[in-house]
Design a protein around this motif. Structure first.
Motif, PDB file in Angstrom:
ATOM      1  N   SER A 138      16.054  23.476  42.904  1.00 20.64           N
ATOM      2  CA  SER A 138      14.849  24.302  42.810  1.00 20.64           C
ATOM      3  C   SER A 138      13.961  23.816  41.679  1.00 20.64           C
ATOM      4  O   SER A 138      13.720  24.515  40.699  1.00 20.64           O
ATOM      5  CB  SER A 138      15.227  25.763  42.587  1.00 20.64           C
ATOM      6  OG  SER A 138      15.913  26.256  43.702  1.00 20.64           O
ATOM      7  N   ARG A 178      12.613  25.859  52.444  1.00 18.33           N
ATOM      8  CA  ARG A 178      13.286  27.142  52.315  1.00 18.33           C
ATOM      9  C   ARG A 178      12.212  28.218  52.186  1.00 18.33           C
ATOM     10  O   ARG A 178      11.179  27.996  51.571  1.00 18.33           O
ATOM     11  CB  ARG A 178      14.179  27.165  51.074  1.00 18.33           C
ATOM     12  CG  ARG A 178      15.303  26.175  51.167  1.00 18.33           C
ATOM     13  CD  ARG A 178      16.221  26.292  50.002  1.00 18.33           C
ATOM     14  NE  ARG A 178      15.481  25.992  48.773  1.00 18.33           N
ATOM     15  CZ  ARG A 178      15.998  26.097  47.569  1.00 18.33           C
ATOM     16  NH1 ARG A 178      17.233  26.498  47.409  1.00 18.33           N
ATOM     17  NH2 ARG A 178      15.294  25.819  46.498  1.00 18.33           N
ATOM     18  N   SER A 197      11.297  32.263  51.176  1.00 20.68           N
ATOM     19  CA  SER A 197      11.663  33.499  50.517  1.00 20.68           C
ATOM     20  C   SER A 197      10.889  34.610  51.204  1.00 20.68           C
ATOM     21  O   SER A 197       9.667  34.562  51.267  1.00 20.68           O
ATOM     22  CB  SER A 197      11.283  33.429  49.044  1.00 20.68           C
ATOM     23  OG  SER A 197      11.411  34.687  48.450  1.00 20.68           O
ATOM     24  N   SER A 252       8.865  37.700  51.915  1.00 25.34           N
ATOM     25  CA  SER A 252       7.976  38.524  51.110  1.00 25.34           C
ATOM     26  C   SER A 252       7.032  39.278  52.046  1.00 25.34           C
ATOM     27  O   SER A 252       7.207  39.268  53.266  1.00 25.34           O
ATOM     28  CB  SER A 252       7.199  37.671  50.114  1.00 25.34           C
ATOM     29  OG  SER A 252       6.325  36.801  50.806  1.00 25.34           O
ATOM     30  N   GLY A 298       6.670  35.400  54.347  1.00 31.55           N
ATOM     31  CA  GLY A 298       7.510  34.450  53.631  1.00 31.55           C
ATOM     32  C   GLY A 298       6.706  33.467  52.795  1.00 31.55           C
ATOM     33  O   GLY A 298       5.527  33.242  53.019  1.00 31.55           O
ATOM     34  N   ARG A 299       7.374  32.885  51.841  1.00 30.64           N
ATOM     35  CA  ARG A 299       6.755  31.955  50.920  1.00 30.64           C
ATOM     36  C   ARG A 299       7.654  30.742  50.793  1.00 30.64           C
ATOM     37  O   ARG A 299       8.868  30.868  50.659  1.00 30.64           O
ATOM     38  CB  ARG A 299       6.609  32.640  49.570  1.00 30.64           C
ATOM     39  CG  ARG A 299       6.017  31.791  48.514  1.00 30.64           C
ATOM     40  CD  ARG A 299       5.911  32.588  47.226  1.00 30.64           C
ATOM     41  NE  ARG A 299       5.877  31.629  46.143  1.00 30.64           N
ATOM     42  CZ  ARG A 299       6.330  31.852  44.944  1.00 30.64           C
ATOM     43  NH1 ARG A 299       6.878  32.994  44.667  1.00 30.64           N
ATOM     44  NH2 ARG A 299       6.242  30.943  44.024  1.00 30.64           N
ATOM     45  N   LYS A 300       7.065  29.546  50.833  1.00 27.94           N
ATOM     46  CA  LYS A 300       7.847  28.329  50.709  1.00 27.94           C
ATOM     47  C   LYS A 300       8.357  28.169  49.290  1.00 27.94           C
ATOM     48  O   LYS A 300       7.617  28.339  48.330  1.00 27.94           O
ATOM     49  CB  LYS A 300       6.996  27.122  51.062  1.00 27.94           C
ATOM     50  CG  LYS A 300       7.324  26.499  52.370  1.00 27.94           C
ATOM     51  CD  LYS A 300       6.608  25.196  52.490  1.00 27.94           C
ATOM     52  CE  LYS A 300       6.203  24.997  53.925  1.00 27.94           C
ATOM     53  NZ  LYS A 300       5.574  23.719  54.145  1.00 27.94           N
ATOM     54  N   MET A 301       9.633  27.823  49.163  1.00 26.55           N
ATOM     55  CA  MET A 301      10.220  27.578  47.852  1.00 26.55           C
ATOM     56  C   MET A 301      10.359  26.074  47.643  1.00 26.55           C
ATOM     57  O   MET A 301      10.550  25.321  48.596  1.00 26.55           O
ATOM     58  CB  MET A 301      11.592  28.244  47.760  1.00 26.55           C
ATOM     59  CG  MET A 301      11.525  29.750  47.841  1.00 26.55           C
ATOM     60  SD  MET A 301      13.119  30.525  47.988  1.00 26.55           S
ATOM     61  CE  MET A 301      13.936  29.984  46.537  1.00 26.55           C
ATOM     62  N   SER A 307      11.966  22.550  46.761  1.00 21.44           N
ATOM     63  CA  SER A 307      13.276  21.972  46.991  1.00 21.44           C
ATOM     64  C   SER A 307      13.174  20.457  46.850  1.00 21.44           C
ATOM     65  O   SER A 307      12.316  19.833  47.473  1.00 21.44           O
ATOM     66  CB  SER A 307      13.784  22.349  48.380  1.00 21.44           C
ATOM     67  OG  SER A 307      15.056  21.826  48.584  1.00 21.44           O
TER      68      SER A 307
END
Length: 161
Positions: A24, A123, A125, A127, A131-134, A136
């Protein structure tokens, strides 16, 4: 599943490698840090990474430099202190050092032969807005003993003749 490395000329007798997947951390900051330590001796690279973690050394940003502030340091236009990236890189580098010790390579003569970062898996998350891209990132480190350059020796021999 086997891990594929981007470094292809791996010599099992004189090199050791380590990798980490789906970290991360920022890919852009990781690329800049890799460019700063690539080709250095391992001891120098470890000391540099520890100084970055303590915010004593600046990582120069040369490729991804949009809207980045000026930092102190000789010859550095833009730069920063990527602490999380330095921690993860140091962890993987120490793992490669342990692998080199298992192969009985001397720690004094080890160099960073190759270090590279690639984008990891997407990935999400969950919300409020779909969703929100994390972030990686995949990181790979190859350390080894430098071999004598045959090009330099051949040029010297040609001049002698």
């Amino acid at each position: 599943m086997a891990v594929k490395y981007s470094f292809e000329n791996f010599n099992k007798e004189s090199m050791a490698k380590a990798s980490a997947q789906n970290l991360s951390i920022s890919l852009k900051k990781s690329v800049e840090l890799n460019n700063a330590i690539r080709g250095k001796k391992v001891k120098v690279a470890v000391a540099y990474l520890e100084n970055v973690i303590e915010k004593k050394a600046v990582v120069p940003y040369r490729k991804y430099r949009a809207e980045v502030a000026h930092q102190r340091g000789k010859g550095i236009d833009t730069g920063g202190f990527p602490v999380n990236v330095a921690k993860e890189t140091l962890r993987v580098l120490k793992s490669a050092l342990k692998n080199a010790k298992e192969k009985e390579l001397s720690e004094e003569s080890l160099y960073l032969v190759a270090i590279s970062s690639r984008k990891g898996v997407n990935r999400f998350s969950l919300s409020r807005y779909m969703g929100r891209k994390m972030k990686s990132t995949n990181l790979e480190v190859v350390v080894g003993v430098r071999e004598k350059n045959s090009k330099k020796t051949s040029k010297v021999e040609a001049k002698k003749e």
